[in-house]
Design an enzyme around this catalytic site. Structure first.
Site, PDB file in Angstrom:
ATOM      1  N   ASP A 205     -28.156  23.229 -14.726  1.00  0.00           N
ATOM      2  CA  ASP A 205     -26.545  22.973 -14.622  1.00  0.00           C
ATOM      3  C   ASP A 205     -25.776  22.582 -15.781  1.00  0.00           C
ATOM      4  O   ASP A 205     -26.150  21.883 -16.482  1.00  0.00           O
ATOM      5  CB  ASP A 205     -26.342  21.895 -13.277  1.00  0.00           C
ATOM      6  N   ILE A 206     -24.746  23.170 -15.816  1.00  0.00           N
ATOM      7  CA  ILE A 206     -23.906  23.348 -17.053  1.00  0.00           C
ATOM      8  C   ILE A 206     -23.149  21.998 -16.977  1.00  0.00           C
ATOM      9  O   ILE A 206     -22.569  21.340 -18.253  1.00  0.00           O
ATOM     10  CB  ILE A 206     -23.054  24.672 -17.177  1.00  0.00           C
TER      11      ILE A 206
ATOM     12  N   GLN B 282     -18.827  23.879  -2.199  1.00  0.00           N
ATOM     13  CA  GLN B 282     -19.356  25.079  -2.807  1.00  0.00           C
ATOM     14  C   GLN B 282     -18.332  25.479  -3.678  1.00  0.00           C
ATOM     15  O   GLN B 282     -17.268  25.828  -3.368  1.00  0.00           O
ATOM     16  CB  GLN B 282     -19.879  26.025  -1.970  1.00  0.00           C
TER      17      GLN B 282
ATOM     18  N   HIS C  88     -26.964  28.633  -3.855  1.00  0.00           N
ATOM     19  CA  HIS C  88     -27.968  28.052  -4.795  1.00  0.00           C
ATOM     20  C   HIS C  88     -28.193  26.515  -4.303  1.00  0.00           C
ATOM     21  O   HIS C  88     -27.634  26.068  -3.496  1.00  0.00           O
ATOM     22  CB  HIS C  88     -27.268  27.870  -6.165  1.00  0.00           C
TER      23      HIS C  88
ATOM     24  N   HIS D  17     -29.359  22.684  -5.601  1.00  0.00           N
ATOM     25  CA  HIS D  17     -29.354  21.628  -6.850  1.00  0.00           C
ATOM     26  C   HIS D  17     -30.582  20.774  -6.614  1.00  0.00           C
ATOM     27  O   HIS D  17     -30.821  20.358  -5.500  1.00  0.00           O
ATOM     28  CB  HIS D  17     -28.122  20.935  -6.503  1.00  0.00           C
TER      29      HIS D  17
END
Ligand code: AMP
Length: 137
Positions: free
Chosen positions: A33-34, A96, A102, A104
């Site tokens: 995750d960025i 979201q 996705h 996490h």
């Protein structure tokens, strides 16, 4: 739900945008995750176009969760973590922000994510909700 094939994760799947990938096969990709919520925060996404978990074909969901487990096991081995929170937000109202389904994987304690199990719910109301869900199955 209508799928926008220009969303960030669709573009990562097509390798049009960079991502720090930890795993990829023909059906799934996992990447860091960025904007991590905790060190090691990883995302696992099916390649099939679906906005939310509710839109995802059961077979794709089943396969993706196998990879989620595989990545979590790898994180446990690789990182000095005590636990992993699996989070899946379906829909903007749920928080979201990227419209491609996705999962996490967040290495943390659930208490750091905010408290739950604090106040006992109204059991009668909960039963009514349960009946509604059961009736919809
Ligand atoms: P959600 O709010 O459940 O839709 O989560 C979307 C997640 O994607 C957030 O945790 C973001 O930090 C993460 N994210 C957004 N853009 C990127 C990107 N280009 N690469 C990796 N993670 C991203």
């Amino acid at each position: 739900m209508l799928y926008d094939d220009q969303n960030i994760f669709a573009r990562i799947i097509r390798n049009e945008l960079p991502a720090i990938k930890v795993y990829e096969d023909d059906q799934v990709v996992a990447f860091m995750d960025i904007m991590p919520q905790a060190e090691g925060h990883t995302l696992v996404i099916p390649k099939t176009p679906a906005v939310t978990l509710l839109d995802l074909a059961p077979e794709a969901a089943a396969y993706t969760i196998q990879i989620v487990q595989k990545i979590a096991q790898a994180m446990e081995k690789a990182l000095d973590i005590k636990g992993v929170v699996l989070m899946q937000l379906s829909g903007a109202a749920a928080g979201q922000t990227v419209p491609h389904v996705h999962f996490h994987l967040i290495p943390t304690s659930v208490h750091e994510l905010g408290k739950h199990a604090l106040h006992m719910g109204d059991q009668e109301k909960i039963k009514v909700l349960a009946e509604k869900i059961k009736a919809a199955l």
